[in-house]
Design a protein around this motif. Sequence first.
Motif, PDB file in Angstrom:
ATOM      1  N   ARG A 140     -42.765  43.647  40.228  1.00  0.00           N
ATOM      2  CA  ARG A 140     -42.475  43.020  41.520  1.00  0.00           C
ATOM      3  C   ARG A 140     -43.752  42.802  42.327  1.00  0.00           C
ATOM      4  N   LYS A 141     -44.667  43.778  42.283  1.00  0.00           N
ATOM      5  CA  LYS A 141     -45.919  43.647  43.019  1.00  0.00           C
ATOM      6  C   LYS A 141     -46.739  42.470  42.497  1.00  0.00           C
ATOM      7  N   ARG A 142     -46.812  42.319  41.158  1.00  0.00           N
ATOM      8  CA  ARG A 142     -47.562  41.207  40.578  1.00  0.00           C
ATOM      9  C   ARG A 142     -46.902  39.865  40.908  1.00  0.00           C
ATOM     10  N   VAL A 143     -45.579  39.838  40.868  1.00  0.00           N
ATOM     11  CA  VAL A 143     -44.853  38.591  41.158  1.00  0.00           C
ATOM     12  C   VAL A 143     -45.111  38.156  42.596  1.00  0.00           C
ATOM     13  N   LEU A 144     -45.006  39.089  43.525  1.00  0.00           N
ATOM     14  CA  LEU A 144     -45.229  38.748  44.928  1.00  0.00           C
ATOM     15  C   LEU A 144     -46.680  38.338  45.172  1.00  0.00           C
ATOM     16  N   ALA A 145     -47.630  39.019  44.491  1.00  0.00           N
ATOM     17  CA  ALA A 145     -49.041  38.654  44.649  1.00  0.00           C
ATOM     18  C   ALA A 145     -49.305  37.253  44.126  1.00  0.00           C
ATOM     19  N   ARG A 146     -48.708  36.926  42.989  1.00  0.00           N
ATOM     20  CA  ARG A 146     -48.895  35.582  42.431  1.00  0.00           C
ATOM     21  C   ARG A 146     -48.305  34.511  43.333  1.00  0.00           C
ATOM     22  N   ARG A 147     -47.120  34.786  43.852  1.00  0.00           N
ATOM     23  CA  ARG A 147     -46.486  33.796  44.716  1.00  0.00           C
ATOM     24  C   ARG A 147     -47.291  33.598  46.000  1.00  0.00           C
ATOM     25  N   ALA A 148     -47.851  34.679  46.528  1.00  0.00           N
ATOM     26  CA  ALA A 148     -48.695  34.541  47.713  1.00  0.00           C
ATOM     27  C   ALA A 148     -49.941  33.716  47.400  1.00  0.00           C
ATOM     28  N   SER A 149     -50.523  33.953  46.212  1.00  0.00           N
ATOM     29  CA  SER A 149     -51.700  33.186  45.809  1.00  0.00           C
ATOM     30  C   SER A 149     -51.364  31.714  45.616  1.00  0.00           C
ATOM     31  N   ASP A 150     -50.225  31.438  44.975  1.00  0.00           N
ATOM     32  CA  ASP A 150     -49.817  30.046  44.772  1.00  0.00           C
ATOM     33  C   ASP A 150     -49.562  29.354  46.105  1.00  0.00           C
ATOM     34  N   ALA A 151     -48.971  30.084  47.052  1.00  0.00           N
ATOM     35  CA  ALA A 151     -48.705  29.489  48.364  1.00  0.00           C
ATOM     36  C   ALA A 151     -50.007  29.166  49.088  1.00  0.00           C
ATOM     37  N   THR A 152     -50.995  30.069  48.955  1.00  0.00           N
ATOM     38  CA  THR A 152     -52.294  29.824  49.591  1.00  0.00           C
ATOM     39  C   THR A 152     -52.975  28.608  48.988  1.00  0.00           C
ATOM     40  N   LYS A 153     -52.966  28.500  47.671  1.00  0.00           N
ATOM     41  CA  LYS A 153     -53.576  27.355  47.000  1.00  0.00           C
ATOM     42  C   LYS A 153     -52.875  26.056  47.376  1.00  0.00           C
ATOM     43  N   ALA A 154     -51.555  26.100  47.474  1.00  0.00           N
ATOM     44  CA  ALA A 154     -50.812  24.902  47.848  1.00  0.00           C
ATOM     45  C   ALA A 154     -51.152  24.467  49.272  1.00  0.00           C
ATOM     46  N   ALA A 155     -51.301  25.461  50.160  1.00  0.00           N
ATOM     47  CA  ALA A 155     -51.653  25.129  51.540  1.00  0.00           C
ATOM     48  C   ALA A 155     -53.051  24.520  51.613  1.00  0.00           C
ATOM     49  N   GLU A 156     -53.999  25.074  50.845  1.00  0.00           N
ATOM     50  CA  GLU A 156     -55.358  24.530  50.839  1.00  0.00           C
ATOM     51  C   GLU A 156     -55.387  23.113  50.263  1.00  0.00           C
ATOM     52  N   ALA A 157     -54.628  22.882  49.202  1.00  0.00           N
ATOM     53  CA  ALA A 157     -54.561  21.549  48.612  1.00  0.00           C
ATOM     54  C   ALA A 157     -53.941  20.554  49.572  1.00  0.00           C
ATOM     55  N   ALA A 158     -52.933  20.991  50.297  1.00  0.00           N
ATOM     56  CA  ALA A 158     -52.297  20.104  51.270  1.00  0.00           C
ATOM     57  C   ALA A 158     -53.253  19.764  52.407  1.00  0.00           C
ATOM     58  N   ALA A 159     -54.078  20.747  52.783  1.00  0.00           N
ATOM     59  CA  ALA A 159     -55.056  20.499  53.849  1.00  0.00           C
ATOM     60  C   ALA A 159     -56.103  19.476  53.423  1.00  0.00           C
ATOM     61  N   ARG A 160     -56.428  19.472  52.109  1.00  0.00           N
ATOM     62  CA  ARG A 160     -57.406  18.500  51.598  1.00  0.00           C
ATOM     63  C   ARG A 160     -56.767  17.165  51.260  1.00  0.00           C
ATOM     64  N   GLY A 161     -55.461  17.082  51.406  1.00  0.00           N
ATOM     65  CA  GLY A 161     -54.756  15.842  51.094  1.00  0.00           C
ATOM     66  C   GLY A 161     -54.548  15.636  49.610  1.00  0.00           C
ATOM     67  N   GLU A 162     -54.604  16.720  48.821  1.00  0.00           N
ATOM     68  CA  GLU A 162     -54.424  16.631  47.377  1.00  0.00           C
ATOM     69  C   GLU A 162     -53.033  17.110  46.997  1.00  0.00           C
ATOM     70  N   GLU A 163     -52.642  16.698  45.804  1.00  0.00           N
ATOM     71  CA  GLU A 163     -51.374  17.174  45.268  1.00  0.00           C
ATOM     72  C   GLU A 163     -51.553  18.617  44.811  1.00  0.00           C
ATOM     73  N   PRO A 164     -50.659  19.535  45.187  1.00  0.00           N
ATOM     74  CA  PRO A 164     -50.793  20.927  44.748  1.00  0.00           C
ATOM     75  C   PRO A 164     -50.608  21.043  43.246  1.00  0.00           C
TER      76      PRO A 164
END
Length: 400
Positions: free
Chosen positions: A313-337
């Motif tokens: 569960r800890k690894r799953v939540l950490a991965r999802r948090a990382s994916d959410a951060t990457k998606a937010a950064e990609a959205a800020a750059r105007g790129e497709e996540p």
Amino acid sequence: MSKLSNLGHRLHRGEIAYDFVGHRKIWYGVSILITVVAAVGLVVNGLKLGIEFSGGADFTTAKTSISVADAQSKIEGHTAGHDATIQKLGSGKLRIQVSDISTEASKSVQQNISKELGIPLKDIDAQIVGPSWGKEISHKALQGLIIFLVLVVAYLAIAFEWRKAVAALIALLHDLTITVGVYAIVGFEVTPGTVIGLLTILGYSLYDTVVVFDGLKESTKDITKQNRYTYSEIANRSLNGTLVRSINTTVVALLPVGALLFIGGGILGAGMLNDIALALFVGLTAGAYSSIFIATPIVADLKERDPAMKQVRKRVLARRASDATKAAEAAARGEEPADPDPEDGDGDDDDQAEAAAAGAGVVGPRAQGTAPGSRSGGTRGASANRGTRGGRNRPSGKRR
């Protein structure tokens, strides 16, 4: 393909699902409420034991045109102060049962029945059941139930694990309590047929639970090697995969039992069928409910407390948090996540197929959004087949 089979296929594939495990507190609350009502009914009304358990007399008259209602009104007050249960048998005979009377009292009751109903005394057969025999039957029934539950827990602990054995035992006790409580509330007589019905529903409930547990065992075999799903999420997907099967099995089983209870016992007046039919009808319904809403959520609750599952569960939540951060950064750059990396131990067939295709040099949807020079699995295989025209480490197709 019918709508139901299509629904079952989509549930099995995981395309749609209902979060049974996630809403487990609701199901626990519903089960506790029903169990409390059944327990209160049992305490207030008690069980109406048949003469096989409490002892008494069983009188069978010759064929007569007297109805049950007429017989009840005529012999009322002439049964040594005890209530009489009257049934009309298929042959036209009357069956009159009087509980908790002695052998001496049964003789006077037999004479009163003969006098009030106008039936010769020689045409009334009497059978006396002693209280000691009834106690012996009750003791053996309870002993058989305990042995059954012990064997069930031992088998499930060996075949699966102790958590599943505990969950199955709780589900079985849940079904027993509800069925016995309904008997107390409705006021049906408890006979050997009732005991047979109870043992039958225990076997059915156990079968339905084991089917779900077996699918759960296969789904969670390599759960510690991935970081995409928690145990509860995999358990919920496995439960949804067997949902339609459980519903179909329950409906098919309830149809003939419902015919016995409502047509045979209610319309045709075959009261003896009610003893076993009510136990089967209530027990089958409760068993289907407990296997879906009780057993699997309890297993998920117990399993999530295991240290290995806590790490998952800890690894799953950490991965999802990382994916959410990457998606937010990609959205800020105007790129497709970018889609999640398929090489992370996920057991999903579609993800594995895409990973294999990317490794073979096929650029799928997951690799199209990857920047040049990336070291993801989708671009490594693709860049290996590209030319180096125009300079070292410069992808082909691009010119200065």
